[in-house]
Design a protein around this motif. Structure first.
Motif, short mmCIF file in Angstrom:
data_model
loop_
_atom_site.label_atom_id
_atom_site.label_comp_id
_atom_site.label_asym_id
_atom_site.label_seq_id
_atom_site.Cartn_x
_atom_site.Cartn_y
_atom_site.Cartn_z
N SER A 1 0.82 -1.18 0.03
CA SER A 1 0.09 0.08 0.11
C SER A 1 0.92 1.17 0.04
CB SER A 1 -0.92 -0.05 1.35
OG SER A 1 -1.74 -1.14 1.31
N CYS A 2 0.54 2.22 -0.58
CA CYS A 2 1.01 3.53 -0.60
C CYS A 2 -0.09 4.54 -0.42
CB CYS A 2 1.55 3.67 -1.96
SG CYS A 2 2.45 5.45 -2.35
N ALA A 3 -0.12 5.30 0.87
CA ALA A 3 -0.94 6.06 1.33
C ALA A 3 0.00 7.57 1.10
CB ALA A 3 -1.10 5.94 2.81
N ALA A 4 -1.12 8.42 0.33
CA ALA A 4 -0.51 9.51 -0.09
C ALA A 4 -1.10 10.61 0.73
CB ALA A 4 -0.78 9.71 -1.83
N SER A 5 -0.34 11.67 0.73
CA SER A 5 -0.80 13.10 1.52
C SER A 5 -0.03 14.02 0.59
CB SER A 5 -0.57 12.76 2.89
OG SER A 5 0.82 12.92 3.29
N GLY A 6 -0.93 15.40 0.60
CA GLY A 6 -0.20 16.33 -0.39
C GLY A 6 -0.36 16.17 -1.56
N ILE A 7 -0.96 15.22 -2.07
CA ILE A 7 -1.03 14.98 -3.50
C ILE A 7 -2.07 14.04 -3.75
CG2 ILE A 7 0.33 13.11 -3.55
CD1 ILE A 7 1.50 13.70 -6.32
N THR A 8 -2.84 14.21 -4.88
CA THR A 8 -4.34 13.51 -5.04
C THR A 8 -3.79 12.23 -6.18
OG1 THR A 8 -5.63 15.15 -4.67
CG2 THR A 8 -6.51 13.60 -5.59
N VAL A 9 -4.01 10.98 -5.76
CA VAL A 9 -3.66 10.07 -6.46
C VAL A 9 -4.44 9.90 -7.79
CG1 VAL A 9 -2.45 8.69 -4.68
CG2 VAL A 9 -4.85 8.35 -5.44
N SER A 10 -5.68 10.25 -7.82
CA SER A 10 -6.74 10.03 -8.89
C SER A 10 -6.37 11.12 -9.92
CB SER A 10 -8.19 10.65 -8.47
OG SER A 10 -8.25 11.70 -8.13
N ILE A 11 -5.55 11.97 -9.92
CA ILE A 11 -5.29 12.86 -10.94
C ILE A 11 -3.86 12.85 -11.36
CG2 ILE A 11 -7.21 14.63 -10.57
CD1 ILE A 11 -5.43 16.45 -9.29
N ASN A 12 -3.12 11.92 -10.61
CA ASN A 12 -1.81 11.85 -11.08
C ASN A 12 -1.71 10.38 -11.46
OD1 ASN A 12 0.14 14.30 -9.75
ND2 ASN A 12 -1.57 13.96 -8.57
N ALA A 13 -0.46 10.22 -12.40
CA ALA A 13 0.08 9.08 -12.57
C ALA A 13 0.83 8.56 -11.55
CB ALA A 13 0.83 9.03 -13.84
N MET A 14 0.81 7.42 -11.11
CA MET A 14 1.67 6.74 -10.01
C MET A 14 2.03 5.42 -10.21
SD MET A 14 0.81 9.11 -7.35
CE MET A 14 1.20 8.04 -6.13
N GLY A 15 3.36 5.00 -9.63
CA GLY A 15 3.97 4.13 -10.10
C GLY A 15 4.67 3.25 -8.91
N TRP A 16 5.04 2.11 -9.20
CA TRP A 16 5.83 1.35 -8.20
C TRP A 16 7.03 0.96 -8.90
CZ3 TRP A 16 4.75 0.39 -3.29
CH2 TRP A 16 3.79 0.49 -2.62
N TYR A 17 8.17 1.01 -8.26
CA TYR A 17 9.67 0.65 -8.72
C TYR A 17 10.39 -0.16 -7.68
CZ TYR A 17 9.61 4.60 -12.28
OH TYR A 17 9.73 5.32 -13.45
N ARG A 18 11.27 -0.75 -8.09
CA ARG A 18 11.80 -1.77 -7.32
C ARG A 18 13.39 -1.54 -7.49
NH1 ARG A 18 9.87 -7.66 -8.99
NH2 ARG A 18 10.98 -7.81 -11.16
N GLN A 19 14.00 -1.89 -6.42
CA GLN A 19 15.54 -1.93 -6.49
C GLN A 19 16.14 -2.97 -5.94
OE1 GLN A 19 17.38 1.75 -5.39
NE2 GLN A 19 19.21 1.40 -6.82
N THR A 20 17.00 -3.78 -6.43
CA THR A 20 17.71 -5.20 -5.71
C THR A 20 19.20 -4.57 -5.83
OG1 THR A 20 16.03 -6.19 -6.75
CG2 THR A 20 18.08 -7.47 -6.34
#
Length: 120
Positions: free
Chosen positions: A21-40
């Motif tokens: 889960s990614c809980a956002a504040s100060g930004i609205t996820v519905s009007i932004n592109a959002m993504g998940w990245y990973r680093q190994t």
């Protein structure tokens, strides 16, 4: 101030599932592109999933059919459902807000990371 707070990481056996889960504040996820990245360790940070403001999704080839990105606008939260996990999915997963700048996606805000460990 924009904050992205990730949760849901942990240890699972190969073939198991986790939901980040990614809980956002100060930004609205519905009007932004959002993504998940990973680093190994030993690898560059890579995009694993992206969802546009219109709801269109993109996935890395390595996770297609196994991972699903979604959002709950009422909760202002983005999710990454990870199924059929493999040892190679072990990484720190980061949530980010994306914007299109020129000819590429750029990220100004990142979560602190959620560690996912997959045992064989």
């Amino acid at each position: 101030q924009v904050q992205l707070v990730e949760s849901g990481g942990g240890l699972v056996q190969a073939g198991g599932s986790l939901r980040l889960s990614c809980a956002a504040s100060g930004i609205t996820v519905s009007i932004n592109a959002m993504g998940w990245y990973r680093q190994t360790p030993g690898k560059q940070r890579e995009l694993v999933a992206r969802i546009s403001s219109s709801g269109f999704t993109n996935y890395a080839d390595s996770v297609k059919g196994r991972f699903t990105i979604s959002r709950n606008n009422a909760k202002n939260t983005v999710y990454l459902q990870m199924n059929s996990l493999k040892p190679e999915d072990k990484a720190v997963y980061y949530c980010t807000a994306l914007k299109w700048v020129g000819a590429t996606w750029e990220s100004d805000y990142w979560g602190q990371g959620a560690r996912v460990t997959v045992s064989s």
